[in-house]
Write an enzyme that holds these catalytic residues in place. Structure first.
Site, PDB file in Angstrom:
ATOM      1  N   SER A  95       0.924  -1.461  -0.060  1.00 36.28           N
ATOM      2  CA  SER A  95       0.055  -0.054   0.077  1.00 36.28           C
ATOM      3  C   SER A  95       0.906   1.394  -0.151  1.00 36.28           C
ATOM      4  O   SER A  95       0.509   2.268  -0.726  1.00 36.28           O
ATOM      5  CB  SER A  95      -1.073   0.200   1.280  1.00 36.28           C
ATOM      6  OG  SER A  95      -0.193   0.363   2.371  1.00 36.28           O
TER       7      SER A  95
ATOM      8  N   LEU B 152      18.812  -5.400   5.099  1.00 35.93           N
ATOM      9  CA  LEU B 152      19.745  -5.189   4.302  1.00 35.93           C
ATOM     10  C   LEU B 152      21.244  -5.479   4.666  1.00 35.93           C
ATOM     11  O   LEU B 152      21.723  -5.489   5.863  1.00 35.93           O
ATOM     12  CB  LEU B 152      19.502  -3.971   3.573  1.00 35.93           C
ATOM     13  CG  LEU B 152      18.379  -3.793   2.769  1.00 35.93           C
ATOM     14  CD1 LEU B 152      18.272  -2.079   2.731  1.00 35.93           C
ATOM     15  CD2 LEU B 152      18.196  -4.337   1.438  1.00 35.93           C
TER      16      LEU B 152
ATOM     17  N   HIS C   3       8.690   2.995   8.913  1.00 37.62           N
ATOM     18  CA  HIS C   3       8.322   2.127  10.398  1.00 37.62           C
ATOM     19  C   HIS C   3       7.200   2.449  10.984  1.00 37.62           C
ATOM     20  O   HIS C   3       7.194   3.637  11.262  1.00 37.62           O
ATOM     21  CB  HIS C   3       9.652   2.015  11.260  1.00 37.62           C
ATOM     22  CG  HIS C   3       9.549   0.999  12.278  1.00 37.62           C
ATOM     23  ND1 HIS C   3       9.702  -0.370  12.101  1.00 37.62           N
ATOM     24  CD2 HIS C   3       9.159   1.273  13.561  1.00 37.62           C
ATOM     25  CE1 HIS C   3       9.556  -0.839  13.233  1.00 37.62           C
ATOM     26  NE2 HIS C   3       9.104  -0.110  14.309  1.00 37.62           N
TER      27      HIS C   3
END
Ligand code: GAR
Length: 200
Positions: A13, A93, A109
């Protein structure tokens, strides 16, 4: 024209909100060059394809973290991406990737960092009993949910809230917050002073 690449693992989204903002010129002089997913069945991937956005899927299974990240980076470079946006990308990552795109990676976040980093941030906030939580868009460094904060939005926690109702209230803020943060970073109208992002 600045080029955005978005990394997703799920619903997408935030990716869709950024795509719409780019199309409507709310992130000026920008285009959405690529959507990358590590999950082939991610709903966001199908959505990106419907929107006519180039996609790249690369499962992390069977690869080291850095091998997987190098494959994603090669595709992002091929698409000449200036800014990498993590949007529900549910993997860490590698340090290599973070250095390769230093200060060019944003993450969103669902809490007011530094409160409630990590998984299930909305549940953490509800369980803790805070009266306000929200979302944070920050530059990504080598620590989880840690780099300099670009934008934050606060939302109240209401007495009848469940994880679902609170998450929905936060998500509505996430979309605008991400768009504002991406526009600021792409405009270059900021400087980094220690941990602080100072708008010029
Ligand atoms: C969003 O709530 C985002 O803040 C969160 O995942 C959701 C992705 O939704 N990210 C994290 O929790 C990262 N630690 P979306 O796929 O609909 O954008």
């Amino acid at each position: 024209m600045k080029r955005i690449g978005i990394l997703i693992s799920g619903r997408g989204s935030n990716m869709t909100a950024i795509a719409e903002a780019v199309r409507e010129g709310r992130i000026p002089d920008a285009e959405l060059a690529l959507v990358v997913s590590n999950v082939e069945s991610a709903a966001g991937l199908a959505r990106a394809q419907e929107l006519g956005i180039r996609t790249f899927t690369h499962s992390h299974r069977g690869y080291t973290r850095e091998e997987h990240d190098r494959a994603m980076a090669a595709e992002l470079r091929r698409c000449e991406v200036d800014l990498v946006c993590l949007a529900g990308y549910m993997r860490l990552l590698s340090p290599w990737f973070i250095r390769e795109f230093e200060n060019r990676i944003l993450n969103i976040h669902p809490s007011l960092l530094p409160s409630f980093p990590g998984l299930d941030a909305q549940k953490q906030a509800l369980d803790y009993g805070v009266k306000f939580t929200g979302c944070t868009v920050h530059l990504v460094d080598e620590e989880l949910d840690h780099g300099p904060i670009v934008k934050q939005s606060a939302v109240p926690v209401l007495s009848g809230d469940t994880v679902e109702t609170l998450s929905a209230r936060i998500l509505a803020e996430e979309h605008n917050t991400y768009i504002e943060a991406a526009a600021l970073i792409l405009s270059g109208k900021y400087r980094i002073e220690g941990r602080r992002i100072v708008e010029l």
